[in-house]
Scaffold this motif. Structure first.
Motif, PDB file in Angstrom:
ATOM      1  N   UNK A 143      -6.039 -34.157  61.884  1.00  0.00           N
ATOM      2  CA  UNK A 143      -4.585 -34.107  62.054  1.00  0.00           C
ATOM      3  C   UNK A 143      -3.993 -32.925  61.287  1.00  0.00           C
ATOM      4  N   UNK A 144      -4.436 -32.714  60.047  1.00  0.00           N
ATOM      5  CA  UNK A 144      -3.956 -31.574  59.258  1.00  0.00           C
ATOM      6  C   UNK A 144      -4.342 -30.258  59.927  1.00  0.00           C
ATOM      7  N   UNK A 145      -5.574 -30.184  60.421  1.00  0.00           N
ATOM      8  CA  UNK A 145      -6.023 -28.971  61.102  1.00  0.00           C
ATOM      9  C   UNK A 145      -5.188 -28.729  62.353  1.00  0.00           C
ATOM     10  N   UNK A 146      -4.978 -29.757  63.148  1.00  0.00           N
ATOM     11  CA  UNK A 146      -4.182 -29.603  64.367  1.00  0.00           C
ATOM     12  C   UNK A 146      -2.776 -29.085  64.053  1.00  0.00           C
ATOM     13  N   UNK A 147      -2.191 -29.546  62.952  1.00  0.00           N
ATOM     14  CA  UNK A 147      -0.864 -29.072  62.544  1.00  0.00           C
ATOM     15  C   UNK A 147      -0.902 -27.580  62.199  1.00  0.00           C
ATOM     16  N   UNK A 148      -1.976 -27.132  61.557  1.00  0.00           N
ATOM     17  CA  UNK A 148      -2.098 -25.728  61.125  1.00  0.00           C
ATOM     18  C   UNK A 148      -2.418 -24.777  62.277  1.00  0.00           C
ATOM     19  N   UNK A 149      -2.913 -25.312  63.400  1.00  0.00           N
ATOM     20  CA  UNK A 149      -3.303 -24.445  64.507  1.00  0.00           C
ATOM     21  C   UNK A 149      -2.159 -23.546  64.969  1.00  0.00           C
ATOM     22  N   UNK A 150      -0.950 -24.050  64.961  1.00  0.00           N
ATOM     23  CA  UNK A 150       0.212 -23.265  65.389  1.00  0.00           C
ATOM     24  C   UNK A 150       0.833 -22.470  64.244  1.00  0.00           C
ATOM     25  N   UNK A 151       0.462 -22.790  63.008  1.00  0.00           N
ATOM     26  CA  UNK A 151       1.093 -22.164  61.841  1.00  0.00           C
ATOM     27  C   UNK A 151       0.322 -20.966  61.289  1.00  0.00           C
ATOM     28  N   UNK A 152      -1.004 -20.991  61.365  1.00  0.00           N
ATOM     29  CA  UNK A 152      -1.838 -19.963  60.757  1.00  0.00           C
ATOM     30  C   UNK A 152      -2.440 -19.068  61.829  1.00  0.00           C
TER      31      UNK A 152
END
Length: 175
Positions: free
Chosen positions: A146-155
């Motif tokens: 879930x944390x990784x999925x959130x970062x996919x659009x941010x990083x």
């Protein structure tokens, strides 16, 4: 950006065709400069809680410097198997003791106007501490999916790793 040369530009790689058959060999810098198809191994590393090892590559990386990645790994050397490269690269980049046995998941051909390589995707569980190689990794953490999925659009992610993760999620989400 550092004044030091990129890492491993003289390493000899197998050059392969569209069917992943070896057709020659060349130094890595030539392979990249001339868009010669070669091989790479990607390893998704999980801790005992199932979290995924995520890191930012160093600025000295020859390809995709300073970008984030959810895989460790790298090119397959001349005469090396995908399995051997996956185990070697994972142990080196994660800085773990003892042998690793990454589990092969699938392969795909990664192609863009700039790059082309056969990509073998693996997964491995890491039970002990990691000591990432400072020449390869600037920052790291274990993230939940879930944390990784959130970062996919941010990083900003390495495009080949991003594509491999997208394909892995497609395979994992199938009933």
């Amino acid at each position: 950006m550092t004044d030091e040369a990129p890492l491993s530009e003289d390493e000899i790689l197998d050059v392969v065709d569209e069917h992943d058959v070896v057709v020659g060999q060349a130094p890595r810098r030539e392979v990249y400069a001339n868009r010669l198809r070669h091989r790479a191994a990607f390893v998704l590393a999980r801790d005992p809680q199932g979290r995924i090892f995520v890191h930012r590559r160093t600025a000295r990386k020859l390809v995709f410097p300073s970008l984030y990645d959810m895989f460790v790994g790298g090119v397959v050397g001349a005469g090396e198997t995908y399995d051997a490269a996956a185990a070697r690269e994972a142990a080196e980049e994660l800085g773990v003791e003892g042998p690793l046995a990454p589990v092969p998941l699938f392969r795909f051909l990664y192609e863009t106007p700039q790059h082309t390589w056969w990509s073998a995707i693996y997964e491995v569980r890491i039970d002990g501490p990691v000591r990432p190689q400072p020449e390869e990794v600037d920052w790291h953490a274990f993230l939940t999916e879930e944390e990784l999925d959130q970062r996919l659009a941010e990083w900003e992610w390495v495009p080949d790793g991003f594509e491999a993760y997208r394909r892995l999620r497609e395979v994992s989400d199938r009933p």
